[in-house]
Design an enzyme around this catalytic site. Sequence first.
Site, PDB file in Angstrom:
ATOM      1  N   GLU A   1     -38.415 -22.176 -15.482  1.00 60.45           N
ATOM      2  CA  GLU A   1     -38.447 -23.645 -15.367  1.00 60.45           C
ATOM      3  C   GLU A   1     -37.206 -24.027 -14.572  1.00 60.45           C
ATOM      4  O   GLU A   1     -36.096 -23.990 -15.090  1.00 60.45           O
ATOM      5  CB  GLU A   1     -38.374 -24.281 -16.762  1.00 60.45           C
ATOM      6  CG  GLU A   1     -39.490 -23.900 -17.691  1.00 60.45           C
ATOM      7  CD  GLU A   1     -40.794 -24.592 -17.354  1.00 60.45           C
ATOM      8  OE1 GLU A   1     -40.781 -25.521 -16.530  1.00 60.45           O
ATOM      9  OE2 GLU A   1     -41.821 -24.177 -17.900  1.00 60.45           O
TER      10      GLU A   1
ATOM     11  N   GLU B   1     -31.461 -30.976  -4.737  1.00 60.27           N
ATOM     12  CA  GLU B   1     -31.364 -31.589  -6.059  1.00 60.27           C
ATOM     13  C   GLU B   1     -29.924 -32.035  -6.317  1.00 60.27           C
ATOM     14  O   GLU B   1     -28.999 -31.231  -6.213  1.00 60.27           O
ATOM     15  CB  GLU B   1     -31.777 -30.556  -7.123  1.00 60.27           C
ATOM     16  CG  GLU B   1     -31.741 -31.110  -8.528  1.00 60.27           C
ATOM     17  CD  GLU B   1     -32.084 -30.053  -9.591  1.00 60.27           C
ATOM     18  OE1 GLU B   1     -31.505 -28.946  -9.555  1.00 60.27           O
ATOM     19  OE2 GLU B   1     -32.923 -30.341 -10.451  1.00 60.27           O
TER      20      GLU B   1
HETATM   21  P1  NAD Z   1     -27.702 -22.883 -14.373  1.00 61.55           P
HETATM   22  O1  NAD Z   1     -28.721 -22.169 -13.591  1.00 61.55           O
HETATM   23  O2  NAD Z   1     -26.327 -22.980 -13.828  1.00 61.55           O
HETATM   24  O3  NAD Z   1     -27.533 -22.229 -15.833  1.00 61.55           O
HETATM   25  C1  NAD Z   1     -28.642 -22.093 -16.701  1.00 61.55           C
HETATM   26  C2  NAD Z   1     -28.372 -20.948 -17.670  1.00 61.55           C
HETATM   27  O4  NAD Z   1     -28.351 -19.712 -16.952  1.00 61.55           O
HETATM   28  C3  NAD Z   1     -27.040 -21.047 -18.389  1.00 61.55           C
HETATM   29  O5  NAD Z   1     -27.192 -20.629 -19.726  1.00 61.55           O
HETATM   30  C4  NAD Z   1     -26.170 -20.060 -17.625  1.00 61.55           C
HETATM   31  O6  NAD Z   1     -25.104 -19.542 -18.381  1.00 61.55           O
HETATM   32  C5  NAD Z   1     -27.172 -18.988 -17.294  1.00 61.55           C
HETATM   33  N1  NAD Z   1     -26.828 -18.121 -16.157  1.00 61.55           N
HETATM   34  C6  NAD Z   1     -26.046 -18.404 -15.097  1.00 61.55           C
HETATM   35  N2  NAD Z   1     -25.978 -17.336 -14.268  1.00 61.55           N
HETATM   36  C7  NAD Z   1     -26.752 -16.366 -14.800  1.00 61.55           C
HETATM   37  C8  NAD Z   1     -27.123 -15.037 -14.402  1.00 61.55           C
HETATM   38  N3  NAD Z   1     -26.658 -14.494 -13.277  1.00 61.55           N
HETATM   39  N4  NAD Z   1     -27.958 -14.344 -15.198  1.00 61.55           N
HETATM   40  C9  NAD Z   1     -28.449 -14.884 -16.341  1.00 61.55           C
HETATM   41  N5  NAD Z   1     -28.133 -16.129 -16.765  1.00 61.55           N
HETATM   42  C10 NAD Z   1     -27.301 -16.860 -16.006  1.00 61.55           C
HETATM   43  O7  NAD Z   1     -28.288 -24.354 -14.668  1.00 61.55           O
HETATM   44  P2  NAD Z   1     -27.575 -25.571 -15.408  1.00 61.55           P
HETATM   45  O8  NAD Z   1     -26.556 -26.160 -14.497  1.00 61.55           O
HETATM   46  O9  NAD Z   1     -27.178 -25.190 -16.794  1.00 61.55           O
HETATM   47  O10 NAD Z   1     -28.809 -26.592 -15.552  1.00 61.55           O
HETATM   48  C11 NAD Z   1     -29.193 -27.469 -14.560  1.00 61.55           C
HETATM   49  C12 NAD Z   1     -30.397 -26.931 -13.810  1.00 61.55           C
HETATM   50  O11 NAD Z   1     -31.458 -26.691 -14.729  1.00 61.55           O
HETATM   51  C13 NAD Z   1     -30.957 -27.935 -12.808  1.00 61.55           C
HETATM   52  O12 NAD Z   1     -31.278 -27.287 -11.603  1.00 61.55           O
HETATM   53  C14 NAD Z   1     -32.202 -28.456 -13.497  1.00 61.55           C
HETATM   54  O13 NAD Z   1     -33.174 -28.946 -12.604  1.00 61.55           O
HETATM   55  C15 NAD Z   1     -32.664 -27.251 -14.248  1.00 61.55           C
HETATM   56  N6  NAD Z   1     -33.528 -27.646 -15.374  1.00 61.55           N
HETATM   57  C16 NAD Z   1     -34.880 -27.414 -15.262  1.00 61.55           C
HETATM   58  C17 NAD Z   1     -35.742 -27.806 -16.298  1.00 61.55           C
HETATM   59  C18 NAD Z   1     -37.239 -27.591 -16.193  1.00 61.55           C
HETATM   60  O14 NAD Z   1     -37.938 -27.789 -17.195  1.00 61.55           O
HETATM   61  N7  NAD Z   1     -37.789 -27.201 -15.044  1.00 61.55           N
HETATM   62  C19 NAD Z   1     -35.210 -28.410 -17.446  1.00 61.55           C
HETATM   63  C20 NAD Z   1     -33.841 -28.617 -17.522  1.00 61.55           C
HETATM   64  C21 NAD Z   1     -33.009 -28.223 -16.479  1.00 61.55           C
END
Ligand code: NAD
Length: 474
Positions: free
Chosen positions: A231, A364
């Site tokens: 997602e 975004e």
């Molecule tokens: P992010 O991708 O920075 O982090 C998300 C998660 O992934 C965190 O727990 C982070 O620690 C982990 N992570 C980071 N690097 C990783 C790696 N190399 N391997 C495994 N895990 C890793 O996102 P964010 O800033 O926390 O959230 C915002 C983003 O989430 C936005 O792009 C938003 O659109 C998206 N989002 C999507 C939905 C949906 O339903 N499609 C819902 C909420 C948020």
Amino acid sequence: MAIPIPSRQLFIDGQWTEPILKKRIPIINPSTEEIIGVCRSSYPFAFARLLLQLCLVWACAWLNPLGLPPGRWQGGVGGFVLDDVAGCFEYYADLAEGLDAKQKAPLSIPMDSFKSYVLKEPIGVVGLITPWNYPLLMATWKVAPALAAGCAAILKPSELASITCLELADVCREVGLPPGVLNILTGLGPEAGAPLAIHPHVDKIAFTGSTATGSKIMAAAAQLVKPVSLELGGKSPIVIFEDVDLDKAAEWTAFGCFWTNGQICSATSRLIVHESIAAEFLDKLVKWIKNIKISDPLEEGCRLGPVVSGGQYEKVLNFISTAKSEGATILTGGARPEHQKKGFFIEPTLIADVTTSMQIWREEVFGPVLCVKTFSSEDEAIELANDTHYGLGAAVISKDLERCERLAKALQAGIVWINCSQPCFTQAPWGGTKRSGFGRELGEWGLDNYLSVKQVTQYIADEPWGWYKSPSKL
Ligand code: NAD
């Protein structure tokens, strides 16, 4: 070797209670893949009950990384987040019971000498990696169906918002969930999240977060051919036709982008409005936007709080300044509100004179920034709406419902809203197309994410199969 775990009843309302269906599902130790005990599919009910009680206890500021006004994150009338969390556990508890009843349903096959049925089994040990926006709700969308399916889960919440997810640990203990069924690992993504994607004993990764991280996780999981559901981000359009009620459309447009400060994956952050009403509509929209109360979320009447962090604040302001330097015009907002001297506050911002090659149209922002373009025909509106690598949500506002249905088919998105933007229901599938990811959360699709489908086919005829000549007849 299996670690002995006492087989307990459910712990609901302080009482050990026998589950209705009396069925058991295996609990798998995530380190060893050994079955270490059993748990029951009714656990989500116990979670729901306890979470509802905890709503009041949790009604404090650390629950609220989105800067939402109180009504939005507490329980009660108008409260979305905590009610949704408890409701989601209840919903999947119901689905789990329905799933038990559907097991071994006979399949219709064209040969009488066979019978065939399907078993839906827990996929195994699942890694659940979640973002900082709606931290507890995003975790719940995964934890509730994973437990309902009978999986053992490792939740890795965002390092920016882990506290509410850690509270789930207490809930686990209170409801008597055996150790190892739900594990919560906090830490940075590359240190705590990445090892889950690559670990041979983790059978599936369900991820919500940015497209960049999703792509890394998919690449890591591919090495073990490990299934993933993703997602990811969005740059969703809202299309306004010329026949709308201008005020109603303006309010949905403002809500679609600003209700969580734009910090929601599905924010309709690209406004596409018919050229014949554009001037009047934008005039009204600016008035609606200027009327949004920006304050500390705990203040009465607040409709827009601060963005999540200093880093996000800088990032959003950079988007706005790049848009200006590329030739766009700020119709309203674009800076810190004058009355907020401290905190990561940014005015809700509307940006015009945008071209499709500008960063503000393509990327975004995840902040309170809406950009606008006009169109002259339905085809052009669809082309502009689909002019993105993302495909999460899309909204269309028009009194012509046939036209709305045409757009619902033509828009490349996992979710289409007609005459509204953003409502989300536990029963309805949630997820994207294109670079917004694949797989669906919520509804029955959310449960399927954690189930593996096994075909069982039995030969039931009395006669031998007869393909080879029998040696006894030679
Ligand atoms: P992010 O991708 O920075 O982090 C998300 C998660 O992934 C965190 O727990 C982070 O620690 C982990 N992570 C980071 N690097 C990783 C790696 N190399 N391997 C495994 N895990 C890793 O996102 P964010 O800033 O926390 O959230 C915002 C983003 O989430 C936005 O792009 C938003 O659109 C998206 N989002 C999507 C939905 C949906 O339903 N499609 C819902 C909420 C948020």
